[in-house]
Design a protein around this motif. Structure first.
Motif, PDB file in Angstrom:
ATOM      1  N   ARG A 199      26.488 -10.732  -0.571  1.00 51.51           N
ATOM      2  CA  ARG A 199      25.429 -11.719  -0.168  1.00 51.51           C
ATOM      3  C   ARG A 199      25.658 -12.915   0.729  1.00 51.51           C
ATOM      4  O   ARG A 199      25.116 -13.158   1.681  1.00 51.51           O
ATOM      5  N   LEU A 200      26.938 -13.282   0.782  1.00 56.20           N
ATOM      6  CA  LEU A 200      27.543 -14.284   1.768  1.00 56.20           C
ATOM      7  C   LEU A 200      27.414 -13.809   2.968  1.00 56.20           C
ATOM      8  O   LEU A 200      27.044 -14.292   3.980  1.00 56.20           O
ATOM      9  N   TYR A 201      28.023 -12.668   3.224  1.00 54.45           N
ATOM     10  CA  TYR A 201      28.141 -11.900   4.440  1.00 54.45           C
ATOM     11  C   TYR A 201      26.581 -11.509   5.112  1.00 54.45           C
ATOM     12  O   TYR A 201      26.528 -11.992   6.229  1.00 54.45           O
ATOM     13  N   ALA A 203      24.019 -13.288   4.347  1.00 50.80           N
ATOM     14  CA  ALA A 203      23.324 -14.423   4.450  1.00 50.80           C
ATOM     15  C   ALA A 203      23.563 -15.270   5.861  1.00 50.80           C
ATOM     16  O   ALA A 203      23.013 -15.651   6.901  1.00 50.80           O
ATOM     17  N   LEU A 204      24.987 -15.215   6.051  1.00 52.98           N
ATOM     18  CA  LEU A 204      25.694 -15.589   7.411  1.00 52.98           C
ATOM     19  C   LEU A 204      24.997 -14.941   8.590  1.00 52.98           C
ATOM     20  O   LEU A 204      24.714 -15.452   9.818  1.00 52.98           O
ATOM     21  N   LYS A 205      25.082 -13.515   8.643  1.00 54.14           N
ATOM     22  CA  LYS A 205      24.763 -12.866   9.790  1.00 54.14           C
ATOM     23  C   LYS A 205      23.114 -13.038   9.920  1.00 54.14           C
ATOM     24  O   LYS A 205      22.982 -13.288  11.154  1.00 54.14           O
ATOM     25  N   ALA A 206      22.368 -13.382   9.001  1.00 57.32           N
ATOM     26  CA  ALA A 206      20.957 -13.873   9.175  1.00 57.32           C
ATOM     27  C   ALA A 206      20.524 -15.231   9.886  1.00 57.32           C
ATOM     28  O   ALA A 206      19.879 -15.281  10.555  1.00 57.32           O
ATOM     29  N   ALA A 207      21.488 -15.968   9.204  1.00 54.08           N
ATOM     30  CA  ALA A 207      21.453 -17.328   9.851  1.00 54.08           C
ATOM     31  C   ALA A 207      21.934 -17.384  11.222  1.00 54.08           C
ATOM     32  O   ALA A 207      21.152 -18.170  12.221  1.00 54.08           O
ATOM     33  N   LEU A 208      22.942 -16.787  11.888  1.00 54.72           N
ATOM     34  CA  LEU A 208      23.224 -16.818  12.969  1.00 54.72           C
ATOM     35  C   LEU A 208      22.349 -15.866  14.030  1.00 54.72           C
ATOM     36  O   LEU A 208      22.090 -16.382  15.237  1.00 54.72           O
ATOM     37  N   ALA A 209      21.611 -14.661  13.462  1.00 60.86           N
ATOM     38  CA  ALA A 209      20.540 -14.183  14.280  1.00 60.86           C
ATOM     39  C   ALA A 209      19.564 -15.195  14.442  1.00 60.86           C
ATOM     40  O   ALA A 209      18.900 -14.957  15.526  1.00 60.86           O
ATOM     41  N   GLU A 210      19.061 -15.711  13.347  1.00 62.81           N
ATOM     42  CA  GLU A 210      18.071 -16.678  13.388  1.00 62.81           C
ATOM     43  C   GLU A 210      18.192 -17.576  14.454  1.00 62.81           C
ATOM     44  O   GLU A 210      17.209 -17.965  15.296  1.00 62.81           O
ATOM     45  N   ALA A 211      19.243 -18.260  14.836  1.00 56.36           N
ATOM     46  CA  ALA A 211      19.466 -19.316  15.796  1.00 56.36           C
ATOM     47  C   ALA A 211      19.575 -18.384  16.965  1.00 56.36           C
ATOM     48  O   ALA A 211      20.120 -19.133  18.286  1.00 56.36           O
ATOM     49  N   LYS A 212      19.536 -17.104  17.349  1.00 54.10           N
ATOM     50  CA  LYS A 212      19.757 -16.221  18.322  1.00 54.10           C
ATOM     51  C   LYS A 212      21.017 -16.287  19.011  1.00 54.10           C
ATOM     52  O   LYS A 212      21.018 -16.128  20.314  1.00 54.10           O
ATOM     53  N   TRP A 213      22.177 -16.387  18.130  1.00 58.27           N
ATOM     54  CA  TRP A 213      23.546 -16.445  18.989  1.00 58.27           C
ATOM     55  C   TRP A 213      23.843 -15.182  19.365  1.00 58.27           C
ATOM     56  O   TRP A 213      23.613 -13.925  18.605  1.00 58.27           O
TER      57      TRP A 213
END
Length: 290
Positions: A199-201, A203-213
């Motif tokens: 779940r941690l991996y 959620a982290l991937k989703a947060a960075l994708a949301e920030a358009k990194w």
């Protein structure tokens, strides 16, 4: 002796007067009875509006409602509080992956090699980097063809601590905004079935994708996590959350098939071999911090 003994006597009254008084009293009683009956609703008096047990009479052209109308007060639902705007890292320009990576704290990268910066210490004081430090970090990273932020926290403590995942996400967003091309995680081998780690991996991937990194996530993978005894969501989470996987031991064919079957793109740049010293190899390699 008086000549008219009865001329001043007033003790007796005439019969006519008594009858008149009785008639008046009867009329008063009758009127009172009629008024009481009217107000009690027993009967109506001609010429007066009908009275219903003392209620206020309604106009003749107004219909009597079947029941009293209910008073409905609609309270508007409160507007949801605006959520804080997500970081926008879309301006970052992705750079090509070099074959070799070395730690900047050592001899430093040579021409064409990327550098690894140990940024684990930032997790001990969660929060984003000050803006001035980010600008300085961007300038340093820009001097290299490729810059990697290394994170090797106490994974067991981080997973067990309330808000540990949020701290890690905030720190990664700060690093992504500081000019790093890649964020690389050390091995995490959980004592449990790994469901929380998956779940941690994710959620982290989703947060960075949301920030358009546009950068990359890397992981030093212990292949034991791909075997039996771990949650079925862990292998897909690894394959779909990370762009590069680093191995201290040769990747087995079975584990490679498991990763690619779950969406990981395996090639000479995304499968990285951990080596002990800089080398001249035709595939991706890295000298990882101790």
């Amino acid at each position: 002796m008086s000549q008219g003994p009865y001329s001043s006597y007033r003790g007796r009254r005439g019969h006519g007067r008594s009858v008149l008084i009785g008639v008046v009293a009867a009329l008063v009683i009758l009127l009172a009875a009629v008024l009481a009956g009217y107000y009690l609703g027993l009967f109506n008096i001609p010429g007066l509006p009908a009275n219903d047990a003392g209620a206020t009479p309604l106009p003749s052209d107004e219909a009597v409602p079947s029941q009293e109308p209910a008073l409905i007060i609609e309270t508007p639902a409160p507007s949801p509080s605006p959520s804080p705007a997500a970081a926008d890292l879309s301006a970052y320009q992705v750079r090509d992956i070099p074959l070799g990576l070395v730690e900047v704290a050592g001899a430093g990268p040579r021409a064409g090699q990327g550098g690894i910066f140990d940024m684990t210490g930032g997790l001990t004081t969660p929060g984003q980097l000050p803006q001035g430090d980010r600008q300085a970090s961007r300038e340093v990273c820009a001097q290299l063809p490729y810059a990697v932020a290394w994170l090797a926290p106490d994974w067991e403590e981080l997973l067990a601590r309330d808000g540990g995942g949020d701290d890690l996400t905030e720190w990664c967003l700060a690093l992504a905004d500081s000019g790093y091309d890649e964020i690389l995680f050390s091995e995490a081998v959980p004592a449990d079935d790994g469901a929380a780690l998956a779940r941690l991996y994710t959620a982290l991937k989703a947060a960075l994708a949301e920030a358009k990194w546009q950068g990359r996530l890397g992981l030093v993978l212990d292949q034991a996590l791909l075997g039996e005894g771990y949650d079925s969501a862990l292998a897909p989470a690894i394959a779909q959350s990370f762009d590069r996987l680093y191995f201290r031991e040769t990747l087995t064919p079975g584990n490679k098939d498991l990763l690619t079957g779950n969406g990981f793109e395996a090639n000479g740049y995304t499968l990285v071999t951990a080596v002990s010293a800089p080398a001249d190899l035709p595939y991706a390699w890295a000298v990882l911090p101790q």
